[in-house]
Design an enzyme around this catalytic site. Structure first.
Site, PDB file in Angstrom:
ATOM      1  N   VAL A 162     -50.441 -21.472  29.113  1.00  0.00           N
ATOM      2  CA  VAL A 162     -49.203 -22.168  28.608  1.00  0.00           C
ATOM      3  C   VAL A 162     -47.852 -21.415  28.370  1.00  0.00           C
ATOM      4  CG1 VAL A 162     -50.457 -24.061  27.951  1.00  0.00           C
ATOM      5  CG2 VAL A 162     -49.736 -22.474  26.095  1.00  0.00           C
ATOM      6  N   TYR A 168     -47.006 -21.719  12.116  1.00  0.00           N
ATOM      7  CA  TYR A 168     -48.033 -22.692  12.661  1.00  0.00           C
ATOM      8  C   TYR A 168     -47.485 -23.982  12.439  1.00  0.00           C
ATOM      9  CZ  TYR A 168     -52.125 -25.562  13.492  1.00  0.00           C
ATOM     10  OH  TYR A 168     -53.117 -26.445  13.861  1.00  0.00           O
ATOM     11  N   LYS A 191     -45.864 -26.971  14.728  1.00  0.00           N
ATOM     12  CA  LYS A 191     -46.518 -28.172  14.623  1.00  0.00           C
ATOM     13  C   LYS A 191     -45.218 -29.426  14.214  1.00  0.00           C
ATOM     14  CE  LYS A 191     -50.359 -27.415  16.217  1.00  0.00           C
ATOM     15  NZ  LYS A 191     -50.797 -27.796  17.540  1.00  0.00           N
ATOM     16  N   ILE A 244     -60.830 -31.478  11.641  1.00  0.00           N
ATOM     17  CA  ILE A 244     -61.745 -31.824  12.732  1.00  0.00           C
ATOM     18  C   ILE A 244     -62.792 -30.718  12.854  1.00  0.00           C
ATOM     19  CG2 ILE A 244     -61.839 -32.497  15.336  1.00  0.00           C
ATOM     20  CD1 ILE A 244     -60.081 -34.393  13.475  1.00  0.00           C
ATOM     21  N   THR A 269     -64.334 -28.461  14.510  1.00  0.00           N
ATOM     22  CA  THR A 269     -64.411 -27.663  15.510  1.00  0.00           C
ATOM     23  C   THR A 269     -65.046 -26.287  15.337  1.00  0.00           C
ATOM     24  OG1 THR A 269     -62.240 -27.026  15.241  1.00  0.00           O
ATOM     25  CG2 THR A 269     -62.408 -28.791  16.824  1.00  0.00           C
TER      26      THR A 269
HETATM   27  P1  NAI Z   1     -59.585 -24.640  20.092  1.00  0.00           P
HETATM   28  O1  NAI Z   1     -59.402 -23.165  19.769  1.00  0.00           O
HETATM   29  O2  NAI Z   1     -60.915 -24.962  20.257  1.00  0.00           O
HETATM   30  O3  NAI Z   1     -58.878 -24.993  20.993  1.00  0.00           O
HETATM   31  C1  NAI Z   1     -57.702 -24.627  21.699  1.00  0.00           C
HETATM   32  C2  NAI Z   1     -57.692 -24.385  23.034  1.00  0.00           C
HETATM   33  O4  NAI Z   1     -56.592 -23.844  23.809  1.00  0.00           O
HETATM   34  C3  NAI Z   1     -58.827 -23.425  23.645  1.00  0.00           C
HETATM   35  O5  NAI Z   1     -59.572 -23.740  24.530  1.00  0.00           O
HETATM   36  C4  NAI Z   1     -57.847 -22.141  24.005  1.00  0.00           C
HETATM   37  O6  NAI Z   1     -58.565 -21.271  24.989  1.00  0.00           O
HETATM   38  C5  NAI Z   1     -56.694 -22.969  24.399  1.00  0.00           C
HETATM   39  N1  NAI Z   1     -55.491 -22.043  24.625  1.00  0.00           N
HETATM   40  C6  NAI Z   1     -55.013 -21.280  23.618  1.00  0.00           C
HETATM   41  N2  NAI Z   1     -54.074 -20.383  24.060  1.00  0.00           N
HETATM   42  C7  NAI Z   1     -53.651 -20.664  25.420  1.00  0.00           C
HETATM   43  C8  NAI Z   1     -52.858 -20.408  26.365  1.00  0.00           C
HETATM   44  N3  NAI Z   1     -51.762 -19.676  25.959  1.00  0.00           N
HETATM   45  N4  NAI Z   1     -52.988 -20.858  27.571  1.00  0.00           N
HETATM   46  C9  NAI Z   1     -53.572 -21.934  27.719  1.00  0.00           C
HETATM   47  N5  NAI Z   1     -54.897 -22.285  26.944  1.00  0.00           N
HETATM   48  C10 NAI Z   1     -54.762 -21.867  25.702  1.00  0.00           C
HETATM   49  O7  NAI Z   1     -59.026 -25.355  18.792  1.00  0.00           O
HETATM   50  P2  NAI Z   1     -58.760 -26.880  18.353  1.00  0.00           P
HETATM   51  O8  NAI Z   1     -59.150 -26.995  16.870  1.00  0.00           O
HETATM   52  O9  NAI Z   1     -59.756 -27.716  19.208  1.00  0.00           O
HETATM   53  O10 NAI Z   1     -57.391 -27.203  18.611  1.00  0.00           O
HETATM   54  C11 NAI Z   1     -56.893 -28.156  19.716  1.00  0.00           C
HETATM   55  C12 NAI Z   1     -55.390 -28.431  19.267  1.00  0.00           C
HETATM   56  O11 NAI Z   1     -55.554 -29.226  18.038  1.00  0.00           O
HETATM   57  C13 NAI Z   1     -54.478 -27.258  18.749  1.00  0.00           C
HETATM   58  O12 NAI Z   1     -53.142 -27.497  19.328  1.00  0.00           O
HETATM   59  C14 NAI Z   1     -54.484 -27.384  17.324  1.00  0.00           C
HETATM   60  O13 NAI Z   1     -53.282 -26.612  16.601  1.00  0.00           O
HETATM   61  C15 NAI Z   1     -54.722 -28.583  16.985  1.00  0.00           C
HETATM   62  N6  NAI Z   1     -55.128 -28.944  15.623  1.00  0.00           N
HETATM   63  C16 NAI Z   1     -56.790 -28.619  15.432  1.00  0.00           C
HETATM   64  C17 NAI Z   1     -57.271 -29.121  14.162  1.00  0.00           C
HETATM   65  C18 NAI Z   1     -58.630 -28.777  13.502  1.00  0.00           C
HETATM   66  O14 NAI Z   1     -59.200 -29.115  12.792  1.00  0.00           O
HETATM   67  N7  NAI Z   1     -59.608 -28.245  14.477  1.00  0.00           N
HETATM   68  C19 NAI Z   1     -56.390 -29.660  13.078  1.00  0.00           C
HETATM   69  C20 NAI Z   1     -54.922 -29.992  13.438  1.00  0.00           C
HETATM   70  C21 NAI Z   1     -54.564 -29.548  14.591  1.00  0.00           C
END
Ligand code: NAI
Length: 263
Positions: free
Chosen positions: A66, A156, A160, A189, A191
Protein backbone atom coordinates in the site's frame (compact mmCIF):
# COMPACT_ATOMS: atom_id res chain seq x y z
CA UNK A 1 -27.95 -20.55 -2.53
CA UNK A 2 -25.59 -22.18 -0.02
CA UNK A 3 -25.62 -21.83 3.78
CA UNK A 4 -25.96 -18.20 4.86
CA UNK A 5 -25.29 -16.88 1.34
CA UNK A 6 -27.27 -13.81 0.45
CA UNK A 7 -28.28 -13.06 -3.15
CA UNK A 8 -27.49 -9.34 -2.75
CA UNK A 9 -23.81 -10.30 -2.26
CA UNK A 10 -23.56 -12.74 -5.15
CA UNK A 11 -22.29 -10.29 -7.77
CA UNK A 12 -20.15 -8.22 -5.37
CA UNK A 13 -16.38 -7.98 -5.77
CA UNK A 14 -14.47 -6.96 -2.65
CA UNK A 15 -10.87 -5.79 -2.28
CA UNK A 16 -9.48 -6.27 1.23
CA UNK A 17 -6.01 -4.88 1.86
CA UNK A 18 -4.05 -6.93 4.39
CA UNK A 19 -6.82 -9.52 4.14
CA UNK A 20 -4.57 -12.54 4.72
CA UNK A 21 -4.39 -12.23 8.49
CA UNK A 22 -6.20 -11.00 11.59
CA UNK A 23 -9.12 -8.62 11.19
CA UNK A 24 -8.80 -8.49 7.40
CA UNK A 25 -9.06 -12.26 7.20
CA UNK A 26 -12.12 -12.19 9.46
CA UNK A 27 -13.76 -9.72 7.07
CA UNK A 28 -12.71 -11.80 4.05
CA UNK A 29 -14.26 -14.94 5.56
CA UNK A 30 -17.57 -13.25 6.39
CA UNK A 31 -17.94 -11.52 3.00
CA UNK A 32 -16.92 -14.66 1.10
CA UNK A 33 -19.40 -16.64 3.19
CA UNK A 34 -22.15 -14.28 2.04
CA UNK A 35 -21.28 -15.02 -1.59
CA UNK A 36 -18.96 -12.18 -2.65
CA UNK A 37 -15.82 -12.65 -4.73
CA UNK A 38 -12.91 -11.64 -2.50
CA UNK A 39 -9.53 -10.24 -3.45
CA UNK A 40 -6.90 -10.38 -0.73
CA UNK A 41 -4.09 -7.91 -1.39
CA UNK A 42 -0.98 -7.72 0.74
CA UNK A 43 2.75 -7.97 0.98
CA UNK A 44 3.32 -11.57 2.01
CA UNK A 45 2.74 -13.89 -0.97
CA UNK A 46 2.79 -17.12 1.03
CA UNK A 47 0.18 -16.18 3.65
CA UNK A 48 -1.83 -14.26 1.04
CA UNK A 49 -2.10 -17.22 -1.34
CA UNK A 50 -2.83 -19.57 1.55
CA UNK A 51 -5.65 -17.33 2.80
CA UNK A 52 -7.21 -17.03 -0.66
CA UNK A 53 -6.98 -20.80 -1.22
CA UNK A 54 -8.62 -21.44 2.15
CA UNK A 55 -11.65 -19.37 1.09
CA UNK A 56 -12.36 -21.04 -2.26
CA UNK A 57 -12.53 -20.58 -6.01
CA UNK A 58 -13.98 -17.03 -5.97
CA UNK A 59 -11.07 -15.68 -3.89
CA UNK A 60 -7.73 -14.58 -5.29
CA UNK A 61 -4.55 -13.13 -3.84
CA UNK A 62 -2.62 -10.24 -5.39
CA UNK A 63 0.73 -9.13 -4.05
CA UNK A 64 0.56 -5.44 -3.22
CA UNK A 65 2.30 -2.86 -1.05
CA UNK A 66 0.00 0.00 0.00
CA UNK A 67 3.04 2.31 0.20
CA UNK A 68 3.61 1.99 -3.54
CA UNK A 69 1.20 3.81 -5.87
CA UNK A 70 2.01 1.73 -8.93
CA UNK A 71 1.54 -1.52 -6.98
CA UNK A 72 -1.89 -0.31 -5.83
CA UNK A 73 -2.91 0.77 -9.35
CA UNK A 74 -1.73 -2.54 -10.83
CA UNK A 75 -3.79 -4.43 -8.25
CA UNK A 76 -7.00 -2.57 -9.08
CA UNK A 77 -6.41 -3.05 -12.83
CA UNK A 78 -5.85 -6.76 -12.22
CA UNK A 79 -9.20 -6.94 -10.37
CA UNK A 80 -11.05 -5.21 -13.22
CA UNK A 81 -9.42 -7.51 -15.80
CA UNK A 82 -10.38 -10.57 -13.73
CA UNK A 83 -13.85 -9.72 -12.43
CA UNK A 84 -14.92 -6.71 -14.53
CA UNK A 85 -16.03 -4.68 -11.50
CA UNK A 86 -15.23 -3.55 -7.95
CA UNK A 87 -17.97 -2.99 -5.36
CA UNK A 88 -16.32 -2.75 -1.96
CA UNK A 89 -12.90 -1.47 -0.86
CA UNK A 90 -11.92 -2.50 2.65
CA UNK A 91 -8.88 -0.47 3.71
CA UNK A 92 -7.37 -2.60 6.46
CA UNK A 93 -3.61 -3.04 5.89
CA UNK A 94 -1.72 -1.39 8.69
CA UNK A 95 1.27 -1.62 10.95
CA UNK A 96 0.87 -1.67 14.70
CA UNK A 97 1.42 0.84 17.41
CA UNK A 98 4.55 2.88 17.40
CA UNK A 99 6.40 4.48 20.31
CA UNK A 100 5.98 7.86 21.98
CA UNK A 101 6.96 11.17 20.40
CA UNK A 102 10.13 11.39 22.50
CA UNK A 103 11.63 8.17 21.17
CA UNK A 104 10.18 7.73 17.73
CA UNK A 105 12.50 8.61 14.85
CA UNK A 106 11.18 10.73 12.01
CA UNK A 107 11.43 7.94 9.44
CA UNK A 108 9.49 5.59 11.76
CA UNK A 109 6.74 8.22 12.06
CA UNK A 110 6.74 8.65 8.27
CA UNK A 111 6.46 4.90 7.67
CA UNK A 112 3.45 4.55 10.01
CA UNK A 113 1.63 7.51 8.40
CA UNK A 114 2.61 6.40 4.89
CA UNK A 115 1.25 2.89 5.47
CA UNK A 116 -1.76 3.46 7.72
CA UNK A 117 -3.09 6.75 6.35
CA UNK A 118 -1.54 7.51 2.96
CA UNK A 119 -1.97 3.85 1.99
CA UNK A 120 -5.74 4.15 2.52
CA UNK A 121 -5.85 7.29 0.35
CA UNK A 122 -3.82 5.56 -2.41
CA UNK A 123 -6.31 2.68 -2.52
CA UNK A 124 -9.27 5.07 -2.61
CA UNK A 125 -7.77 6.99 -5.56
CA UNK A 126 -7.13 3.80 -7.51
CA UNK A 127 -10.54 2.23 -6.76
CA UNK A 128 -12.70 5.34 -7.15
CA UNK A 129 -13.46 5.20 -10.90
CA UNK A 130 -14.78 1.64 -10.45
CA UNK A 131 -16.63 2.34 -7.19
CA UNK A 132 -18.41 5.17 -9.00
CA UNK A 133 -19.60 2.66 -11.60
CA UNK A 134 -20.89 0.24 -8.96
CA UNK A 135 -22.19 2.90 -6.48
CA UNK A 136 -19.98 0.97 -4.08
CA UNK A 137 -18.75 1.11 -0.52
CA UNK A 138 -15.54 2.07 1.21
CA UNK A 139 -14.87 0.66 4.66
CA UNK A 140 -11.87 1.98 6.57
CA UNK A 141 -10.51 -0.01 9.50
CA UNK A 142 -9.35 2.64 11.96
CA UNK A 143 -8.97 2.01 15.70
CA UNK A 144 -10.64 3.00 18.92
CA UNK A 145 -7.41 4.75 19.93
CA UNK A 146 -7.80 7.08 16.95
CA UNK A 147 -10.84 8.51 18.74
CA UNK A 148 -9.70 8.41 22.37
CA UNK A 149 -5.88 8.48 22.22
CA UNK A 150 -3.30 6.15 23.72
CA UNK A 151 0.02 6.77 25.37
CA UNK A 152 3.31 5.90 23.68
CA UNK A 153 1.75 5.47 20.24
CA UNK A 154 1.80 8.94 18.75
CA UNK A 155 2.17 8.17 15.04
CA UNK A 156 -0.20 5.17 15.18
CA UNK A 157 -2.87 7.20 16.99
CA UNK A 158 -2.35 10.12 14.59
CA UNK A 159 -2.78 7.77 11.61
CA UNK A 160 -5.97 6.27 13.04
CA UNK A 161 -7.43 9.66 14.01
CA UNK A 162 -6.64 10.76 10.46
CA UNK A 163 -8.59 7.81 9.08
CA UNK A 164 -11.66 8.76 11.15
CA UNK A 165 -11.54 12.32 9.79
CA UNK A 166 -10.77 11.07 6.25
CA UNK A 167 -13.84 8.80 6.44
CA UNK A 168 -16.15 11.74 7.20
CA UNK A 169 -14.64 13.91 4.51
CA UNK A 170 -14.84 11.11 1.90
CA UNK A 171 -18.44 10.37 2.87
CA UNK A 172 -19.33 13.97 2.01
CA UNK A 173 -17.31 14.05 -1.22
CA UNK A 174 -18.56 10.72 -2.56
CA UNK A 175 -22.23 10.76 -1.51
CA UNK A 176 -23.13 12.34 -4.87
CA UNK A 177 -21.95 9.12 -6.57
CA UNK A 178 -24.01 6.93 -4.24
CA UNK A 179 -20.80 5.71 -2.58
CA UNK A 180 -21.04 5.19 1.18
CA UNK A 181 -17.93 5.50 3.34
CA UNK A 182 -17.76 4.24 6.91
CA UNK A 183 -15.16 3.21 9.46
CA UNK A 184 -14.85 0.50 12.07
CA UNK A 185 -12.99 1.28 15.27
CA UNK A 186 -11.82 -2.05 16.64
CA UNK A 187 -10.91 -2.14 20.31
CA UNK A 188 -8.99 -5.22 21.46
CA UNK A 189 -9.34 -7.96 18.86
CA UNK A 190 -7.80 -11.41 19.30
CA UNK A 191 -5.31 -11.41 16.45
CA UNK A 192 -1.83 -12.94 16.41
CA UNK A 193 -0.19 -9.86 17.96
CA UNK A 194 -2.70 -9.76 20.82
CA UNK A 195 -2.50 -13.53 21.41
CA UNK A 196 1.25 -13.20 22.07
CA UNK A 197 0.64 -11.04 25.17
CA UNK A 198 1.63 -12.35 28.60
CA UNK A 199 -1.43 -14.17 30.09
CA UNK A 200 -1.49 -11.89 33.17
CA UNK A 201 -1.60 -8.78 31.02
CA UNK A 202 -4.19 -10.35 28.75
CA UNK A 203 -6.39 -11.06 31.77
CA UNK A 204 -6.21 -7.39 32.79
CA UNK A 205 -7.33 -6.42 29.31
CA UNK A 206 -10.20 -8.93 29.28
CA UNK A 207 -11.36 -7.77 32.73
CA UNK A 208 -11.53 -4.17 31.47
CA UNK A 209 -14.27 -5.13 28.99
CA UNK A 210 -17.83 -4.69 30.26
CA UNK A 211 -18.80 -7.63 28.00
CA UNK A 212 -16.10 -9.76 29.64
CA UNK A 213 -14.18 -10.80 26.55
CA UNK A 214 -11.87 -9.61 23.83
CA UNK A 215 -13.29 -9.26 20.30
CA UNK A 216 -12.66 -11.62 17.40
CA UNK A 217 -11.92 -11.03 13.71
CA UNK A 218 -15.38 -12.52 13.11
CA UNK A 219 -16.97 -9.73 15.21
CA UNK A 220 -15.29 -7.22 12.89
CA UNK A 221 -16.32 -9.25 9.83
CA UNK A 222 -19.97 -9.18 10.85
CA UNK A 223 -19.88 -5.41 11.48
CA UNK A 224 -18.14 -4.94 8.12
CA UNK A 225 -20.80 -6.95 6.29
CA UNK A 226 -23.53 -4.89 7.89
CA UNK A 227 -21.98 -1.52 7.00
CA UNK A 228 -21.36 -2.59 3.39
CA UNK A 229 -24.82 -4.14 2.94
CA UNK A 230 -28.14 -2.75 1.76
CA UNK A 231 -29.31 -2.89 5.39
CA UNK A 232 -27.01 0.09 6.03
CA UNK A 233 -28.06 2.02 2.90
CA UNK A 234 -28.81 5.21 4.90
CA UNK A 235 -25.56 5.12 6.88
CA UNK A 236 -22.45 7.01 5.78
CA UNK A 237 -19.57 8.79 7.48
CA UNK A 238 -19.86 6.89 10.77
CA UNK A 239 -17.18 5.30 12.92
CA UNK A 240 -18.59 2.15 14.50
CA UNK A 241 -16.77 1.02 17.63
CA UNK A 242 -16.42 -2.77 17.81
CA UNK A 243 -14.95 -2.81 21.29
CA UNK A 244 -17.08 -4.77 23.79
CA UNK A 245 -17.81 -1.52 25.62
CA UNK A 246 -14.21 -0.90 26.70
CA UNK A 247 -14.47 2.75 25.62
CA UNK A 248 -17.03 3.17 28.41
CA UNK A 249 -14.17 2.81 30.90
CA UNK A 250 -14.75 6.31 32.27
CA UNK A 251 -18.24 5.35 33.34
CA UNK A 252 -17.15 1.97 34.68
CA UNK A 253 -13.96 2.80 36.54
CA UNK A 254 -13.61 6.52 37.16
CA UNK A 255 -17.13 7.87 37.53
CA UNK A 256 -18.09 4.96 39.79
CA UNK A 257 -15.66 6.40 42.38
CA UNK A 258 -17.97 9.40 42.67
CA UNK A 259 -20.32 9.25 45.64
CA UNK A 260 -23.02 11.93 45.65
CA UNK A 261 -23.12 13.77 48.97
CA UNK A 262 -26.25 13.14 50.99
CA UNK A 263 -28.57 16.11 51.24
P1 NAI B 1 -2.35 -7.94 11.14
O1 NAI B 1 -0.89 -7.63 11.25
O2 NAI B 1 -2.79 -9.35 11.24
O3 NAI B 1 -2.92 -7.35 9.77
C1 NAI B 1 -2.33 -6.33 9.04
C2 NAI B 1 -2.17 -6.81 7.60
O4 NAI B 1 -1.69 -5.71 6.82
C3 NAI B 1 -1.15 -7.92 7.47
O5 NAI B 1 -1.67 -8.95 6.63
C4 NAI B 1 0.05 -7.25 6.81
O6 NAI B 1 0.84 -8.11 6.00
C5 NAI B 1 -0.64 -6.18 5.99
N1 NAI B 1 0.25 -5.06 5.67
C6 NAI B 1 1.04 -4.37 6.52
N2 NAI B 1 1.75 -3.43 5.84
C7 NAI B 1 1.36 -3.55 4.53
C8 NAI B 1 1.73 -2.88 3.34
N3 NAI B 1 2.66 -1.90 3.33
N4 NAI B 1 1.13 -3.24 2.19
C9 NAI B 1 0.22 -4.24 2.16
N5 NAI B 1 -0.16 -4.94 3.25
C10 NAI B 1 0.42 -4.59 4.42
O7 NAI B 1 -3.05 -7.04 12.23
P2 NAI B 1 -4.58 -6.76 12.58
O8 NAI B 1 -4.61 -6.59 14.03
O9 NAI B 1 -5.49 -7.71 11.94
O10 NAI B 1 -4.78 -5.31 11.94
C11 NAI B 1 -5.66 -5.02 10.88
C12 NAI B 1 -6.10 -3.56 10.99
O11 NAI B 1 -6.86 -3.41 12.18
C13 NAI B 1 -4.93 -2.59 11.08
O12 NAI B 1 -5.24 -1.42 10.35
C14 NAI B 1 -4.86 -2.30 12.57
O13 NAI B 1 -4.29 -1.05 12.86
C15 NAI B 1 -6.34 -2.35 12.96
N6 NAI B 1 -6.61 -2.58 14.37
C16 NAI B 1 -6.32 -3.78 14.99
C17 NAI B 1 -6.64 -3.97 16.34
C18 NAI B 1 -6.42 -5.28 17.06
O14 NAI B 1 -6.73 -5.37 18.26
N7 NAI B 1 -5.92 -6.32 16.45
C19 NAI B 1 -7.25 -2.91 17.13
C20 NAI B 1 -7.51 -1.70 16.39
C21 NAI B 1 -7.20 -1.57 15.07
Amino acid sequence: MKGNQDSSWADKVVLITGGATGIGKGIAMEMYGKGAAVVIAGRNAETGQEAADSLGARAIYIQMDVRDTSSVNTTVNHIIRTFGRLDILVNNAGIPRSTGIETELEDQWDNVINTNLNGYARCVRAALPFLKESCGNILNIASLVGAIGMENSSSYVASKGGIIAFTKSLALDLAKYGIRVNAILPGWIMTENVSRMHPDRLKLVIDAHPLGRIGTPKDCGKAACYLCSEDASFITGISLAVDGGIALGYGAQIASAYQPTES
